[in-house]
Design an enzyme around this catalytic site. Structure first.
Site, PDB file in Angstrom:
ATOM      1  N   GLU A   1     -13.433   3.792  -0.108  1.00 52.98           N
ATOM      2  CA  GLU A   1     -12.710   3.028   0.911  1.00 52.98           C
ATOM      3  C   GLU A   1     -13.502   2.866   2.203  1.00 52.98           C
ATOM      4  O   GLU A   1     -12.949   2.592   3.256  1.00 52.98           O
ATOM      5  CB  GLU A   1     -11.351   3.695   1.178  1.00 52.98           C
ATOM      6  CG  GLU A   1     -10.505   3.862  -0.067  1.00 52.98           C
ATOM      7  CD  GLU A   1      -9.384   2.847  -0.207  1.00 52.98           C
ATOM      8  OE1 GLU A   1      -8.870   2.375   0.817  1.00 52.98           O
ATOM      9  OE2 GLU A   1      -9.015   2.524  -1.363  1.00 52.98           O
TER      10      GLU A   1
ATOM     11  N   HIS B   1      -4.553  -5.079  -4.337  1.00 50.01           N
ATOM     12  CA  HIS B   1      -4.751  -6.205  -3.415  1.00 50.01           C
ATOM     13  C   HIS B   1      -6.041  -6.074  -2.607  1.00 50.01           C
ATOM     14  O   HIS B   1      -6.590  -7.067  -2.150  1.00 50.01           O
ATOM     15  CB  HIS B   1      -3.552  -6.354  -2.472  1.00 50.01           C
ATOM     16  CG  HIS B   1      -3.409  -5.267  -1.458  1.00 50.01           C
ATOM     17  ND1 HIS B   1      -3.043  -3.992  -1.797  1.00 50.01           N
ATOM     18  CD2 HIS B   1      -3.570  -5.256  -0.110  1.00 50.01           C
ATOM     19  CE1 HIS B   1      -2.986  -3.239  -0.709  1.00 50.01           C
ATOM     20  NE2 HIS B   1      -3.309  -3.988   0.328  1.00 50.01           N
TER      21      HIS B   1
ATOM     22  N   ASN C   1       1.538  -3.002  10.034  1.00 54.11           N
ATOM     23  CA  ASN C   1       1.051  -3.073   8.658  1.00 54.11           C
ATOM     24  C   ASN C   1       0.152  -1.891   8.322  1.00 54.11           C
ATOM     25  O   ASN C   1      -0.494  -1.867   7.278  1.00 54.11           O
ATOM     26  CB  ASN C   1       0.300  -4.385   8.431  1.00 54.11           C
ATOM     27  CG  ASN C   1       0.710  -5.077   7.140  1.00 54.11           C
ATOM     28  OD1 ASN C   1       1.436  -4.510   6.332  1.00 54.11           O
ATOM     29  ND2 ASN C   1       0.244  -6.290   6.942  1.00 54.11           N
TER      30      ASN C   1
ATOM     31  N   SER D   1       0.815  -1.227   0.000  1.00 56.54           N
ATOM     32  CA  SER D   1       0.000   0.000   0.000  1.00 56.54           C
ATOM     33  C   SER D   1       0.841   1.266   0.000  1.00 56.54           C
ATOM     34  O   SER D   1       1.190   1.799   1.063  1.00 56.54           O
ATOM     35  CB  SER D   1      -0.928   0.011   1.228  1.00 56.54           C
ATOM     36  OG  SER D   1      -1.972  -0.894   1.072  1.00 56.54           O
TER      37      SER D   1
ATOM     38  N   CYS E   1      -9.028   1.090  12.512  1.00 53.80           N
ATOM     39  CA  CYS E   1      -9.017   0.343  11.245  1.00 53.80           C
ATOM     40  C   CYS E   1      -9.653  -1.026  11.408  1.00 53.80           C
ATOM     41  O   CYS E   1     -10.273  -1.545  10.483  1.00 53.80           O
ATOM     42  CB  CYS E   1      -7.577   0.161  10.761  1.00 53.80           C
ATOM     43  SG  CYS E   1      -6.840   1.610   9.992  1.00 53.80           S
TER      44      CYS E   1
ATOM     45  N   HIS F   1      -6.283   7.585   4.866  1.00 54.17           N
ATOM     46  CA  HIS F   1      -7.718   7.655   5.129  1.00 54.17           C
ATOM     47  C   HIS F   1      -7.981   8.773   6.125  1.00 54.17           C
ATOM     48  O   HIS F   1      -7.110   9.121   6.936  1.00 54.17           O
ATOM     49  CB  HIS F   1      -8.254   6.339   5.716  1.00 54.17           C
ATOM     50  CG  HIS F   1      -8.221   5.186   4.775  1.00 54.17           C
ATOM     51  ND1 HIS F   1      -7.754   3.938   5.140  1.00 54.17           N
ATOM     52  CD2 HIS F   1      -8.602   5.077   3.470  1.00 54.17           C
ATOM     53  CE1 HIS F   1      -7.848   3.117   4.108  1.00 54.17           C
ATOM     54  NE2 HIS F   1      -8.344   3.784   3.091  1.00 54.17           N
TER      55      HIS F   1
END
Length: 416
Positions: free
Chosen positions: A162, A127, A341, A22, A347, A230
């Site tokens: 998203e 992905h 990650n 990402s 999240c 985000h």
């Protein structure tokens, strides 16, 4: 009907690894190539769920998606001579971040009085773009009561969406009619702006939201360029409180004025850049926290442990709690595997305001169910994954077996 906020956390999948897929997610790219620990990651996520349940909150969960994604590999004609990047995409466990699963508009906000969910297309990152069909199937099981829920497919892939990571809801209480705030990006320097304005507007229309209670706000390009891929990396809202960084929005004052005009009694808790830089806010994931209303009515901020370890953030949080603001408690949790990650406590969860009795009970967590999930993770999740192992037949079999036993333990084999 008793409406409450339910946080649906993603169970970290057995293929959790650090492949750095990402761009713009600084943690993910920084840790690319390192060894990941799927078992520890999943247990950390479950411990966070237990922590919130012990606070008296209702907790749900969503399952890891099937990995490796054989359909994607077949579509891309990846065979024996595997392309490492495409293989890594097919193995990604990124669906654990259920804040990106969908955008949710609770029943009090919608024209037909049902809770609407629109699955995110996630087209900006290859992905993640392959997630939505399996996510949609799961949402249609969990929220299959069509008297109370409408579960929509994705908006056209022309416009990137998203999910709830770029959506906030503000009002006097979760069960009341609230304002819904959609945050989109236009530019982000070297990184893509992942949420398109037209995707947000399409979702607001299909959910039947009242334009008088719907706000569209541009995220600051500087925030995206700094690694806030985000909105939930620089802002989070809960009931009448907006908690955000000074540099979160392109039009800071205009956004605040619009929120105050739309939300009676709105309180804006702004963290100034002079106290906490964008870099520190993003590295610590100060705003990728769960801002929650506790059963006694007080608000608490569930933050990653990295916030306490970052001096500027820790000092600001200490001063905030000592003040007389609306956020009364700061509660650190350990989600280091997810953080490495690029995903913090916010999240990992999708917020749904609904009557728990209208949801498929298999997706609602109890302490007994939590123990059964932890037992499967302990027994079947790989202890570690080196990115060099991604694509090997033995590891693929281990991952598939692990998910099979999780589905079996929760009586959800139809999602196999």
């Amino acid at each position: 009907m008793s409406l409450v906020e339910i946080n649906f956390d993603g169970i970290v999948g057995p293929s959790h690894n650090y492949s750095g897929l990402s761009p713009g997610n600084l943690a993910a790219t920084k840790n690319a190539g390192k060894v990941a620990y799927p078992r520890a990651a999943a247990l950390q996520g479950l411990a966070k769920m237990r922590h919130n349940m012990e606070l008296g909150l209702v907790q749900g969960f969503l399952l890891p998606l099937p990995r490796p994604n054989a359909g994607f590999l077949a579509d891309m004609a990846v065979g024996a001579e595997a392309d490492p990047a495409l293989t890594a995409m097919a193995w990604s466990a990124s669906s654990m971040w259920t804040a990106n699963a969908a955008t949710v508009s609770p029943a009090p906000d919608t024209a037909d009085g049902r809770c609407h969910l629109s699955v995110a297309n996630l087209v900006t990152m290859p992905h993640r773009s392959i997630e939505w069909p399996d996510t949609l199937a799961q949402l249609r099981v969990a929220f299959g009561n069509t008297d109370h829920f409408a579960v929509h497919g994705p908006v056209p892939p022309t416009f990137g969406d998203e999910g709830a990571a770029n959506h906030m809801r503000m009002g006097t209480a979760h069960g009341d009619t609230c304002a819904e705030i959609f945050v989109y990006g236009k530019a982000g320097g070297p990184f893509p702006a992942r949420q398109h304005e037209q995707a947000s507007r399409a979702i607001a229309r299909r959910h039947g939201l009242d334009p008088a209670r719907t706000l569209f706000v541009e995220q600051a390009p500087d925030a995206i360029a700094a690694g806030a891929f985000h909105n939930d990396v620089v802002a989070v809202a809960n009931e009448h409180v907006l908690f955000c960084h000074e540099q979160a929005f392109a039009d800071r004052q205009g956004t605040y004025d619009a929120v105050r005009a739309m939300v009676p009694g709105a309180e804006i808790v702004e963290v100034p850049a002079s106290a906490v830089s964008l870099a520190d806010a993003i590295a610590s994931y100060l705003f990728n926290a769960q801002l929650l209303t506790l059963p006694d009515g007080a608000m608490a901020l569930v933050v990653p442990g990295e916030c306490i370890e970052t001096p500027s953030v820790s000092a600001w949080l200490d001063a905030m709690v000592k003040g007389n603001g609306p956020i009364r408690r700061v509660l650190p949790v350990d989600v280091r595997q997810s953080m490495a990650n690029g995903g913090g406590p916010a999240c990992l969860r999708l917020r749904v305001v609904a009557d728990p009795a209208t949801i498929d009970s298999r997706f609602l967590l109890t302490f007994e169910k939590l123990e059964s999930i932890a037992a499967v993770v302990d027994k079947y999740w790989p202890e570690s994954i080196d990115p060099a192992d991604v694509g090997t037949p033995h590891l693929a079999e281990c991952i598939e077996v692990a998910r099979h036993f999780l589905l079996e333990s929760q009586n959800l084999k139809e999602l196999g």
